[in-house]
Motif scaffolding. Sequence first.
Motif, PDB file in Angstrom:
ATOM      1  N   ASP A   1       5.885  -8.515 -34.454  1.00  0.00           N
ATOM      2  CA  ASP A   1       6.873  -7.658 -34.881  1.00  0.00           C
ATOM      3  C   ASP A   1       8.265  -7.568 -34.224  1.00  0.00           C
ATOM      4  OD1 ASP A   1       6.242  -7.211 -32.281  1.00  0.00           O
ATOM      5  OD2 ASP A   1       5.433  -4.996 -32.256  1.00  0.00           O
ATOM      6  N   LEU A   2       8.742  -8.893 -34.111  1.00  0.00           N
ATOM      7  CA  LEU A   2      10.039  -9.271 -33.360  1.00  0.00           C
ATOM      8  C   LEU A   2      11.093  -8.612 -34.024  1.00  0.00           C
ATOM      9  CD1 LEU A   2      10.615 -11.221 -31.067  1.00  0.00           C
ATOM     10  CD2 LEU A   2      11.125 -12.746 -32.709  1.00  0.00           C
ATOM     11  N   LEU A   3      11.057  -8.524 -35.448  1.00  0.00           N
ATOM     12  CA  LEU A   3      12.180  -7.930 -36.390  1.00  0.00           C
ATOM     13  C   LEU A   3      11.881  -6.699 -36.834  1.00  0.00           C
ATOM     14  CD1 LEU A   3      13.581 -11.249 -37.630  1.00  0.00           C
ATOM     15  CD2 LEU A   3      14.236 -10.207 -35.585  1.00  0.00           C
ATOM     16  N   SER A   4      11.012  -6.067 -36.358  1.00  0.00           N
ATOM     17  CA  SER A   4      10.464  -4.633 -37.098  1.00  0.00           C
ATOM     18  C   SER A   4      11.788  -3.771 -36.834  1.00  0.00           C
ATOM     19  CB  SER A   4       9.415  -4.103 -36.146  1.00  0.00           C
ATOM     20  OG  SER A   4       9.543  -3.124 -35.380  1.00  0.00           O
ATOM     21  N   GLY A   5      11.970  -3.049 -38.110  1.00  0.00           N
ATOM     22  CA  GLY A   5      13.228  -2.051 -37.949  1.00  0.00           C
ATOM     23  C   GLY A   5      14.397  -3.001 -38.441  1.00  0.00           C
TER      24      GLY A   5
ATOM     25  N   LEU B   1       7.982 -11.460 -39.310  1.00  0.00           N
ATOM     26  CA  LEU B   1       8.471 -11.126 -38.217  1.00  0.00           C
ATOM     27  C   LEU B   1       8.596  -9.780 -38.173  1.00  0.00           C
ATOM     28  CD1 LEU B   1      10.948 -14.025 -37.450  1.00  0.00           C
ATOM     29  CD2 LEU B   1       8.752 -13.594 -36.130  1.00  0.00           C
ATOM     30  N   GLY B   2       7.839  -8.976 -39.054  1.00  0.00           N
ATOM     31  CA  GLY B   2       7.791  -7.521 -39.080  1.00  0.00           C
ATOM     32  C   GLY B   2       9.203  -6.757 -39.921  1.00  0.00           C
ATOM     33  N   GLY B   3       9.828  -7.406 -40.211  1.00  0.00           N
ATOM     34  CA  GLY B   3      11.104  -6.858 -41.021  1.00  0.00           C
ATOM     35  C   GLY B   3      10.923  -6.703 -42.239  1.00  0.00           C
ATOM     36  N   ARG B   4      12.195  -6.093 -43.123  1.00  0.00           N
ATOM     37  CA  ARG B   4      12.035  -5.984 -44.363  1.00  0.00           C
ATOM     38  C   ARG B   4      13.243  -6.625 -45.353  1.00  0.00           C
ATOM     39  NH1 ARG B   4       8.909  -0.627 -45.276  1.00  0.00           N
ATOM     40  NH2 ARG B   4       7.606  -0.427 -43.694  1.00  0.00           N
ATOM     41  N   VAL B   5      13.099  -6.644 -46.477  1.00  0.00           N
ATOM     42  CA  VAL B   5      13.912  -7.313 -47.420  1.00  0.00           C
ATOM     43  C   VAL B   5      14.174  -6.530 -48.725  1.00  0.00           C
ATOM     44  CG1 VAL B   5      14.171  -9.560 -48.633  1.00  0.00           C
ATOM     45  CG2 VAL B   5      12.542  -9.604 -46.634  1.00  0.00           C
ATOM     46  N   ILE B   6      15.442  -6.636 -48.948  1.00  0.00           N
ATOM     47  CA  ILE B   6      16.200  -6.161 -50.097  1.00  0.00           C
ATOM     48  C   ILE B   6      16.337  -7.443 -50.959  1.00  0.00           C
ATOM     49  CG2 ILE B   6      18.012  -5.066 -51.377  1.00  0.00           C
ATOM     50  CD1 ILE B   6      18.684  -3.475 -48.677  1.00  0.00           C
TER      51      ILE B   6
ATOM     52  N   CYS C   1      26.046  -2.635 -45.372  1.00  0.00           N
ATOM     53  CA  CYS C   1      25.676  -1.045 -45.134  1.00  0.00           C
ATOM     54  C   CYS C   1      24.373  -0.776 -44.936  1.00  0.00           C
ATOM     55  CB  CYS C   1      26.623  -0.044 -45.823  1.00  0.00           C
ATOM     56  SG  CYS C   1      28.288  -0.161 -45.953  1.00  0.00           S
ATOM     57  N   TYR C   2      23.653  -1.518 -45.802  1.00  0.00           N
ATOM     58  CA  TYR C   2      22.053  -1.264 -45.930  1.00  0.00           C
ATOM     59  C   TYR C   2      21.129  -2.248 -44.991  1.00  0.00           C
ATOM     60  CZ  TYR C   2      24.009   0.490 -50.253  1.00  0.00           C
ATOM     61  OH  TYR C   2      24.806   1.208 -51.152  1.00  0.00           O
TER      62      TYR C   2
ATOM     63  N   LEU D   1      15.848 -19.073 -37.340  1.00  0.00           N
ATOM     64  CA  LEU D   1      17.526 -18.472 -37.534  1.00  0.00           C
ATOM     65  C   LEU D   1      17.487 -17.111 -37.668  1.00  0.00           C
ATOM     66  CD1 LEU D   1      18.350 -20.956 -40.380  1.00  0.00           C
ATOM     67  CD2 LEU D   1      19.237 -20.821 -37.978  1.00  0.00           C
ATOM     68  N   LEU D   2      16.474 -16.506 -38.330  1.00  0.00           N
ATOM     69  CA  LEU D   2      16.679 -14.860 -38.350  1.00  0.00           C
ATOM     70  C   LEU D   2      16.594 -14.437 -37.134  1.00  0.00           C
ATOM     71  CD1 LEU D   2      14.737 -14.303 -41.828  1.00  0.00           C
ATOM     72  CD2 LEU D   2      17.127 -13.863 -41.293  1.00  0.00           C
ATOM     73  N   ALA D   3      15.566 -14.848 -36.338  1.00  0.00           N
ATOM     74  CA  ALA D   3      15.466 -14.270 -34.797  1.00  0.00           C
ATOM     75  C   ALA D   3      16.623 -14.403 -34.120  1.00  0.00           C
ATOM     76  CB  ALA D   3      14.117 -14.873 -34.241  1.00  0.00           C
ATOM     77  N   ALA D   4      17.165 -15.854 -34.251  1.00  0.00           N
ATOM     78  CA  ALA D   4      18.648 -16.319 -33.660  1.00  0.00           C
ATOM     79  C   ALA D   4      19.520 -15.302 -33.806  1.00  0.00           C
ATOM     80  CB  ALA D   4      18.655 -17.598 -33.774  1.00  0.00           C
ATOM     81  N   VAL D   5      19.842 -15.117 -35.011  1.00  0.00           N
ATOM     82  CA  VAL D   5      21.219 -14.475 -35.400  1.00  0.00           C
ATOM     83  C   VAL D   5      20.835 -12.923 -34.969  1.00  0.00           C
ATOM     84  CG1 VAL D   5      22.146 -15.989 -36.981  1.00  0.00           C
ATOM     85  CG2 VAL D   5      20.589 -14.107 -37.912  1.00  0.00           C
ATOM     86  N   LEU D   6      19.786 -12.381 -34.971  1.00  0.00           N
ATOM     87  CA  LEU D   6      19.647 -11.016 -34.894  1.00  0.00           C
ATOM     88  C   LEU D   6      19.561 -10.685 -33.124  1.00  0.00           C
ATOM     89  CD1 LEU D   6      17.637  -9.919 -38.063  1.00  0.00           C
ATOM     90  CD2 LEU D   6      19.921  -9.546 -37.435  1.00  0.00           C
ATOM     91  N   GLY D   7      19.461 -11.891 -32.521  1.00  0.00           N
ATOM     92  CA  GLY D   7      19.496 -11.751 -31.131  1.00  0.00           C
ATOM     93  C   GLY D   7      17.910 -11.582 -30.620  1.00  0.00           C
ATOM     94  N   LYS D   8      16.930 -12.082 -31.271  1.00  0.00           N
ATOM     95  CA  LYS D   8      15.546 -11.726 -30.663  1.00  0.00           C
ATOM     96  C   LYS D   8      14.787 -12.810 -30.460  1.00  0.00           C
ATOM     97  CE  LYS D   8      16.083  -7.453 -31.398  1.00  0.00           C
ATOM     98  NZ  LYS D   8      16.047  -6.485 -30.238  1.00  0.00           N
TER      99      LYS D   8
END
Length: 330
Positions: A62-66, A91-96, A121-122, A322-329
């Motif tokens: 759940d590292l990127l949850s929210g 990683l627990g995130g969501r995608v558009i 914005c989203y 990469l996603l975890a890195a650029v989102l600071g997690k």
Amino acid sequence: MSPQGTPKPHAMRTARPADHVDNGFYGQDVISVRQFSREKLVYIFSVADEMRTLVRRFGSADLLSGKVLTNLFYEPSTRTASSFMAAMLRLGGRVIPINEVHYSSVSKGESLPDTVRTLECYSDVIVLRHPEVGSAQIAADYAAKPIINAGDGQGEHPTQALLDLYTVQHELGRLDGLKIAMVGDLKNGRTVHSLTRLLSLYDTEFYFVAPDILRLPADMVAEVKARGHKAVEVEDVHEVIGDVDVLYITRVQKERFTDLAVYDSVKDHYIIEPALMARARPNTVLMHPLPRVGEISYAVDQDPRAAYFRQVESGMFIRMALLAAVLGKA
Ligand code: NCD
């Protein structure tokens, strides 16, 4: 493309909450492999190794949850789009997901800057694939949130090059002292452009194998030589196949040709068959960014040196990192 409005001052990018790991990637765009040093690659590859372990043991975390990723694709994609999506979901995130943009306002004529300023914005990060060289940089100039380049025309495809290099490391256990042959459409293949630049950070000998009209752009050959690398251009793959550690073959990029008769004249120039692989070394790694459209016969898939589906799997781990890195997690 006609950019509209004013690019955001880069200072705005620092105005972020402090709930992040200061890893050198937080809030940054990933536009070109030129942004990567050997140290940064060691970091991303070690995070990718952790992601591999995480997926094998638990499937997800759940590292990127929210967090929300927008996948904005103006060109077709199977692996890049779905591996970014899988990376975010694991990683627990969501995608558009916005694919081929036919159903978005781009088909009404909306500009790239307005599209990314809307989508940020989203979402917390935008992955962009676009047919024009330089489009990812334009998007990054206008968006405050991180933009990850998933291929800008014939320009670059940095995340593919990262996963390619990570695969080489996994297959051969080292990145220095290697000979690589890049085969096929070296003129239009953005994966070749990015991987060549990344490998220039290491002690690499390059063999660029292409028909005359698909040669690597001369400035790139010059760039590689100026960095002190051996770089040899040949047309016949037989001349090099027995001598290289990595054989990286690519598709002729049909969508970049204005004259399809010219495409037809070169599309079947190189076909990797078992008989050709018999001339390669026992530990030569055969790679392809995929999709293949005839360059590697299916009979080669049984060969343990065929690494292209292992490349695909590694792509998800690299994109998780990469996603975890650029989102600071990370
Ligand atoms: C590559 C691309 O899009 O540049 N595909 C991919 O992302 N794996 C290679 C190609 O399309 O030939």
